[in-house]
Design an enzyme around this catalytic site. Structure first.
Site, PDB file in Angstrom:
ATOM      1  CB  CYS A  60      -4.764   3.558   2.244  1.00 32.26           C
ATOM      2  SG  CYS A  60      -5.227   3.528   3.998  1.00 32.26           S
ATOM      3  CB  CYS A 111      -8.774  -3.491   4.513  1.00 31.59           C
ATOM      4  SG  CYS A 111      -7.089  -3.455   5.214  1.00 31.59           S
ATOM      5  CE  LYS A 152      -5.977   2.704   9.960  1.00 29.77           C
ATOM      6  NZ  LYS A 152      -7.190   1.873   9.892  1.00 29.77           N
ATOM      7  CB  THR A 185      -2.785  -3.230   4.271  1.00 31.18           C
ATOM      8  OG1 THR A 185      -2.689  -1.827   4.022  1.00 31.18           O
ATOM      9  CG2 THR A 185      -1.420  -3.744   4.697  1.00 31.18           C
ATOM     10  CB  THR A 197      -0.564   1.242   4.867  1.00 31.74           C
ATOM     11  OG1 THR A 197      -0.613  -0.012   4.177  1.00 31.74           O
ATOM     12  CG2 THR A 197      -1.978   1.706   5.209  1.00 31.74           C
ATOM     13  NE  ARG A 245      -5.946  -3.829   8.690  1.00 28.27           N
ATOM     14  CZ  ARG A 245      -6.553  -3.180   9.678  1.00 28.27           C
ATOM     15  NH1 ARG A 245      -6.731  -3.773  10.850  1.00 28.27           N
ATOM     16  NH2 ARG A 245      -6.955  -1.934   9.539  1.00 28.27           N
TER      17      ARG A 245
END
Length: 237
Positions: free
Chosen positions: A201, A88, A172, A90, A132, A53
């Site tokens: 986030c 999510c 991640k 973003t 982010t 994203r």
């Protein structure tokens, strides 16, 4: 899956997979249920290959991301979902555009989280935002909070790079996280006078859970889970 008197939550997950499984666990843990049949019916689509994203936002080309999100949302709609949640932050840069092309409502995590913070603390205070680069640069939370009279503070460029490192290299990619760097980020926001900090986030939601962070850090995904339960007709514990 559609049954009389029962609503179905559709989830576009996989962004990232660890966050999606935590979201599901939150829904289970927070539902006032005493047997299987009292829990919420969900359709979870774990679309792990969804384009990044933040990369899409920085490139200026959101079309591939938009069309894949819309395809997933319509899949859930046809599959019987009554509401759609996207764990999510973003991706919410596209939520208004997506909603225009759906017959069922999407639960807007940005609006829900901002309103939750407002209900807890009112207006005229500083809220730190950890997110982010994509969420920060599109000002998703800054705009929503400003409309509620809440001032927002984002990390300096140096500390924002540490946030991205924590999200991408730490959660991640599964590498060790430098807690010293996290405390440097926290100190900056406390020094700026932030009354609380929003973990905006879903990887940071995982980070909060892994490290048992205090209530100074408010989890946007946790708020999304709670609203999903309530909107789908279940009670919270």
């Amino acid at each position: 899956m559609r049954e009389i008197g029962q609503k179905v939550l559709g989830v576009i997950g996989g962004m990232g997979p660890l966050a999606s499984q935590l979201f599901y666990k939150m829904v289970i843990d927070k539902t006032d249920a005493h047997c299987d049949q009292e829990h919420l019916n969900l359709i979870i689509l774990n679309h792990a290959t969804m384009p990044d994203r933040t990369a899409a936002i920085k490139s200026g080309d959101l079309e591939e991301l938009y069309h894949k999100l819309l395809h997933d949302a319509k899949f859930l709609e046809v599959g019987g979902a009554d509401y759609i949640a996207i764990p999510c932050n973003t991706s919410h840069v596209l939520i208004d555009r997506l909603q225009k092309n759906l017959k069922i409502p999407m639960i807007n995590m940005i609006k829900e989280a901002a309103m939750s913070v407002y209900c807890r603390y009112g207006e005229d205070f500083k809220l730190g935002i950890l997110a982010t680069d994509g969420t920060i640069e599109t000002k998703l939370y800054q705009k929503e909070c400003k409309a509620l009279g809440i001032s927002t503070v984002v990390p300096s460029r140096e500390n924002q790079a540490k946030v991205m490192k924590l999200i991408y290299d730490g959660i991640k990619d599964g590498n060790p996280i430098d807690m010293k760097e996290f405390h440097e980020i926290e100190k900056e926001l406390r020094d700026e006078g932030c009354k609380c900090v929003l973990m905006a986030c879903t990887e940071l939601s995982c980070f909060k859970q892994m490290n048992n962070l205090s209530d100074y850090f408010i989890d946007a995904m946790e708020i999304l889970a709670e609203r999903s339960i309530v909107l789908c007709g279940k009670k919270l514990k």
